[in-house]
Design a protein around this motif. Structure first.
Motif, PDB file in Angstrom:
ATOM      1  N   ASP A  98       0.836  -1.200   0.000  1.00 58.10           N
ATOM      2  CA  ASP A  98       0.000   0.000   0.000  1.00 58.10           C
ATOM      3  C   ASP A  98       0.872   1.252   0.000  1.00 58.10           C
ATOM      4  O   ASP A  98       0.421   2.324  -0.394  1.00 58.10           O
ATOM      5  N   VAL A  99       2.097   1.106   0.478  1.00 62.33           N
ATOM      6  CA  VAL A  99       3.102   2.172   0.449  1.00 62.33           C
ATOM      7  C   VAL A  99       4.418   1.523   0.054  1.00 62.33           C
ATOM      8  O   VAL A  99       4.817   0.511   0.645  1.00 62.33           O
ATOM      9  N   LEU A 100       5.093   2.100  -0.946  1.00 59.39           N
ATOM     10  CA  LEU A 100       6.395   1.583  -1.387  1.00 59.39           C
ATOM     11  C   LEU A 100       7.481   2.571  -0.987  1.00 59.39           C
ATOM     12  O   LEU A 100       7.399   3.760  -1.296  1.00 59.39           O
ATOM     13  N   VAL A 101       8.508   2.077  -0.299  1.00 61.94           N
ATOM     14  CA  VAL A 101       9.616   2.920   0.153  1.00 61.94           C
ATOM     15  C   VAL A 101      10.877   2.506  -0.593  1.00 61.94           C
ATOM     16  O   VAL A 101      11.268   1.335  -0.577  1.00 61.94           O
ATOM     17  N   MET A 102      11.515   3.476  -1.238  1.00 60.45           N
ATOM     18  CA  MET A 102      12.717   3.205  -2.025  1.00 60.45           C
ATOM     19  C   MET A 102      13.955   3.646  -1.251  1.00 60.45           C
ATOM     20  O   MET A 102      14.189   4.834  -1.043  1.00 60.45           O
ATOM     21  N   GLY A 103      14.762   2.659  -0.831  1.00 56.89           N
ATOM     22  CA  GLY A 103      15.966   2.941  -0.055  1.00 56.89           C
ATOM     23  C   GLY A 103      17.211   2.445  -0.756  1.00 56.89           C
ATOM     24  O   GLY A 103      18.036   1.752  -0.143  1.00 56.89           O
ATOM     25  N   VAL A 104      17.360   2.802  -2.043  1.00 52.76           N
ATOM     26  CA  VAL A 104      18.520   2.374  -2.823  1.00 52.76           C
ATOM     27  C   VAL A 104      19.325   3.604  -3.248  1.00 52.76           C
ATOM     28  O   VAL A 104      18.783   4.708  -3.305  1.00 52.76           O
ATOM     29  N   PRO A 105      20.617   3.454  -3.556  1.00 55.86           N
ATOM     30  CA  PRO A 105      21.429   4.601  -3.969  1.00 55.86           C
ATOM     31  C   PRO A 105      20.892   5.266  -5.232  1.00 55.86           C
ATOM     32  O   PRO A 105      20.211   4.628  -6.049  1.00 55.86           O
ATOM     33  N   SER A 106      21.221   6.536  -5.403  1.00 58.98           N
ATOM     34  CA  SER A 106      20.656   7.328  -6.500  1.00 58.98           C
ATOM     35  C   SER A 106      20.958   6.741  -7.870  1.00 58.98           C
ATOM     36  O   SER A 106      20.119   6.790  -8.771  1.00 58.98           O
ATOM     37  N   GLN A 152      12.162  -2.183 -12.256  1.00 62.45           N
ATOM     38  CA  GLN A 152      11.891  -3.576 -11.888  1.00 62.45           C
ATOM     39  C   GLN A 152      10.693  -3.662 -10.946  1.00 62.45           C
ATOM     40  O   GLN A 152       9.840  -4.549 -11.079  1.00 62.45           O
ATOM     41  N   VAL A 153      10.617  -2.730 -10.020  1.00 60.64           N
ATOM     42  CA  VAL A 153       9.510  -2.697  -9.067  1.00 60.64           C
ATOM     43  C   VAL A 153       8.177  -2.474  -9.783  1.00 60.64           C
ATOM     44  O   VAL A 153       7.142  -3.042  -9.412  1.00 60.64           O
ATOM     45  N   GLY A 154       8.211  -1.639 -10.814  1.00 57.24           N
ATOM     46  CA  GLY A 154       6.989  -1.276 -11.517  1.00 57.24           C
ATOM     47  C   GLY A 154       6.245  -2.446 -12.134  1.00 57.24           C
ATOM     48  O   GLY A 154       5.044  -2.347 -12.408  1.00 57.24           O
ATOM     49  N   GLN A 155       6.930  -3.555 -12.374  1.00 54.47           N
ATOM     50  CA  GLN A 155       6.280  -4.740 -12.934  1.00 54.47           C
ATOM     51  C   GLN A 155       5.233  -5.313 -11.975  1.00 54.47           C
ATOM     52  O   GLN A 155       4.299  -5.985 -12.415  1.00 54.47           O
ATOM     53  N   PHE A 156       5.409  -5.069 -10.684  1.00 55.89           N
ATOM     54  CA  PHE A 156       4.579  -5.731  -9.677  1.00 55.89           C
ATOM     55  C   PHE A 156       3.744  -4.763  -8.838  1.00 55.89           C
ATOM     56  O   PHE A 156       2.896  -5.208  -8.060  1.00 55.89           O
ATOM     57  N   LEU A 157       3.953  -3.467  -8.995  1.00 58.19           N
ATOM     58  CA  LEU A 157       3.307  -2.481  -8.129  1.00 58.19           C
ATOM     59  C   LEU A 157       1.890  -2.179  -8.601  1.00 58.19           C
ATOM     60  O   LEU A 157       1.654  -1.904  -9.776  1.00 58.19           O
ATOM     61  N   ARG A 158       0.936  -2.218  -7.679  1.00 56.84           N
ATOM     62  CA  ARG A 158      -0.439  -1.888  -8.008  1.00 56.84           C
ATOM     63  C   ARG A 158      -0.583  -0.387  -8.299  1.00 56.84           C
ATOM     64  O   ARG A 158       0.212   0.422  -7.834  1.00 56.84           O
ATOM     65  N   PRO A 159      -1.608   0.002  -9.076  1.00 58.78           N
ATOM     66  CA  PRO A 159      -1.779   1.422  -9.422  1.00 58.78           C
ATOM     67  C   PRO A 159      -1.986   2.301  -8.203  1.00 58.78           C
ATOM     68  O   PRO A 159      -2.543   1.870  -7.183  1.00 58.78           O
ATOM     69  N   TRP A 160      -1.503   3.548  -8.311  1.00 59.76           N
ATOM     70  CA  TRP A 160      -1.759   4.630  -7.366  1.00 59.76           C
ATOM     71  C   TRP A 160      -1.088   4.465  -6.009  1.00 59.76           C
ATOM     72  O   TRP A 160      -1.305   5.268  -5.105  1.00 59.76           O
ATOM     73  N   VAL A 161      -0.256   3.451  -5.847  1.00 55.93           N
ATOM     74  CA  VAL A 161       0.436   3.276  -4.572  1.00 55.93           C
ATOM     75  C   VAL A 161       1.484   4.387  -4.402  1.00 55.93           C
ATOM     76  O   VAL A 161       2.305   4.607  -5.301  1.00 55.93           O
ATOM     77  N   PRO A 162       1.489   5.101  -3.276  1.00 53.94           N
ATOM     78  CA  PRO A 162       2.505   6.138  -3.067  1.00 53.94           C
ATOM     79  C   PRO A 162       3.915   5.537  -3.013  1.00 53.94           C
ATOM     80  O   PRO A 162       4.122   4.454  -2.450  1.00 53.94           O
ATOM     81  N   VAL A 163       4.868   6.264  -3.604  1.00 53.08           N
ATOM     82  CA  VAL A 163       6.267   5.847  -3.616  1.00 53.08           C
ATOM     83  C   VAL A 163       7.073   6.882  -2.834  1.00 53.08           C
ATOM     84  O   VAL A 163       7.068   8.069  -3.174  1.00 53.08           O
ATOM     85  N   VAL A 164       7.760   6.435  -1.787  1.00 53.83           N
ATOM     86  CA  VAL A 164       8.509   7.317  -0.892  1.00 53.83           C
ATOM     87  C   VAL A 164      10.002   7.108  -1.125  1.00 53.83           C
ATOM     88  O   VAL A 164      10.510   5.993  -0.987  1.00 53.83           O
ATOM     89  N   SER A 165      10.709   8.171  -1.447  1.00 52.85           N
ATOM     90  CA  SER A 165      12.163   8.094  -1.639  1.00 52.85           C
ATOM     91  C   SER A 165      12.889   8.424  -0.350  1.00 52.85           C
ATOM     92  O   SER A 165      12.591   9.412   0.320  1.00 52.85           O
ATOM     93  N   LEU A 166      13.889   7.590  -0.033  1.00 50.81           N
ATOM     94  CA  LEU A 166      14.801   7.859   1.082  1.00 50.81           C
ATOM     95  C   LEU A 166      16.147   8.370   0.586  1.00 50.81           C
ATOM     96  O   LEU A 166      17.027   8.662   1.395  1.00 50.81           O
ATOM     97  N   THR A 167      16.312   8.459  -0.718  1.00 52.76           N
ATOM     98  CA  THR A 167      17.621   8.664  -1.335  1.00 52.76           C
ATOM     99  C   THR A 167      17.981  10.133  -1.409  1.00 52.76           C
ATOM    100  O   THR A 167      17.242  10.941  -1.980  1.00 52.76           O
ATOM    101  N   LYS A 168      19.144  10.488  -0.867  1.00 54.29           N
ATOM    102  CA  LYS A 168      19.601  11.873  -0.855  1.00 54.29           C
ATOM    103  C   LYS A 168      20.720  12.038  -1.878  1.00 54.29           C
ATOM    104  O   LYS A 168      21.899  12.056  -1.542  1.00 54.29           O
TER     105      LYS A 168
END
Length: 335
Positions: free
Chosen positions: A74-82, A91-107
């Motif tokens: 229901d919430v996707l958090v991205m914690g990978v390097p830029s 790759q994630v997009g193949q499996f992610l349901r529509p409209w799910v918020p995507v949160v970036s942790l990457t600075k």
């Protein structure tokens, strides 16, 4: 209402810590490439590679199967390097349901495009709300329960309120900020200034020098951030000054560590090779210099960091330029 399901992509120190926080409030599943990391989290409530000696929330589970991690999120958090962000997001997009918020942790900023991570999210996964979690957040301090605060940056107040509830705990306060541009740039640009602060420390300078580097570094990143569309007030808050101070002074800071080792005379190649985590400021310094030229902003501290990291200049030679530039009336963010 059914429980919220959170998926965290990335088993590094910060991704794991954010998974730990989310597990207080939601069903949380972390994806990591390393089977050893997955086993450590599932069997011992620990990440022995990055966070040895620190206990994780017992509700946090892990998997190395990307589809399993993503398909029910229901919430996707991205914690990978830029520099791996776009590919992993695809790759994630193949499996992610529509409209799910995507949160970036990457600075960081994408080298090839100079784009922020929220921009990459909108390009790769159009239609998904994009948000950024950023602030003065050192993983190990949060895991031991020290009080901390952060910012969730998104223009949508409903998404912001939902995400605040996902990540907040009794000692981890989450503020909302609609200035996504300012929050992302503050997080990315401060890494370069942290290298400069570390260089000064490695050279044996005192607190006066550190304070000057941090303060003028804040002015530098504010000037560029405002020129690129960020709000000046953002850079005086958690995502700007707060994150800058923590990253410049903490022994836990990867970017400060790089700078300190440079100040002691070691080569950038040697320092990076021995690290098992990414110091985003090394590569970001090149991008910041390109942006500074494009927006006609003077960034003397960044210029010295970039010269040491990529042009072979020694930290000792760069020291005189750390506070370079013309003098005049002090205005925060502007010369």
């Amino acid at each position: 209402m059914k429980p919220v399901s959170v998926s965290v992509i990335g088993g590094g120190s910060w991704g794991t810590t954010v998974g730990h926080l989310a597990a207080h409030n939601a069903q949380t599943l972390l994806w990591a490439r390393s089977e050893a990391t997955v086993s450590d989290i599932n069997d011992y409530n620990a990440n022995l590679r990055y966070l040895e000696g620190y206990n994780l929330h017992p509700g946090l589970r892990a998997t190395s199967d990307l589809e399993e991690a993503v398909r029910c999120a229901d919430v996707l958090v991205m914690g990978v390097p830029s520099q791996a962000f776009r590919e992993t997001l695809g790759q994630v997009g193949q499996f992610l349901r529509p409209w799910v918020p995507v949160v970036s942790l990457t600075k960081g900023l994408e080298l090839s495009t100079r784009k922020r991570m929220s921009q990459v999210i909108h390009e790769v996964l159009p239609g998904h709300p994009a948000a950024v979690l950023t602030g003065p957040n050192l993983a190990k301090e949060i895991l031991v329960g020290d009080a901390a605060a952060t910012v969730i940056a998104t223009p949508d107040p409903v998404v912001a309120e939902t995400l605040q509830a996902v990540f907040a705990t009794e000692r981890f306060r989450v503020y909302a900020n609609p200035d996504v541009i300012g929050c992302e740039l503050g997080g990315a640009l401060k890494n370069v200034i942290a290298i400069a602060s570390g260089m000064a420390d490695g050279l044996g300078t005192g607190d006066n020098t550190r304070a000057a580097v941090i303060t003028r570094g804040l002015a530098e990143l504010t000037a560029l951030g405002v020129a690129m569309g960020g709000q000046q007030v953002t850079f005086a808050g958690l995502a700007g000054m707060g994150d800058l101070i923590a990253t410049c002074i903490s022994p836990q800071s990867r970017n400060r560590h790089v700078g300190e080792q440079l100040g002691k005379g070691r080569s950038i190649e040697e320092i990076v090779d021995e690290m098992n985590m990414v110091a985003e400021g090394v590569k970001t310094s090149n991008v910041v210099m390109e942006l500074a030229r494009e927006y006609e902003v003077d960034v003397p501290i960044t210029a010295q960091v970039q010269a040491v990291c990529h042009e072979g200049r020694s930290a000792a030679d760069a020291y005189s330029g750390l506070l370079g530039g013309r003098t005049g009336v002090e205005h925060l963010g502007y010369e």
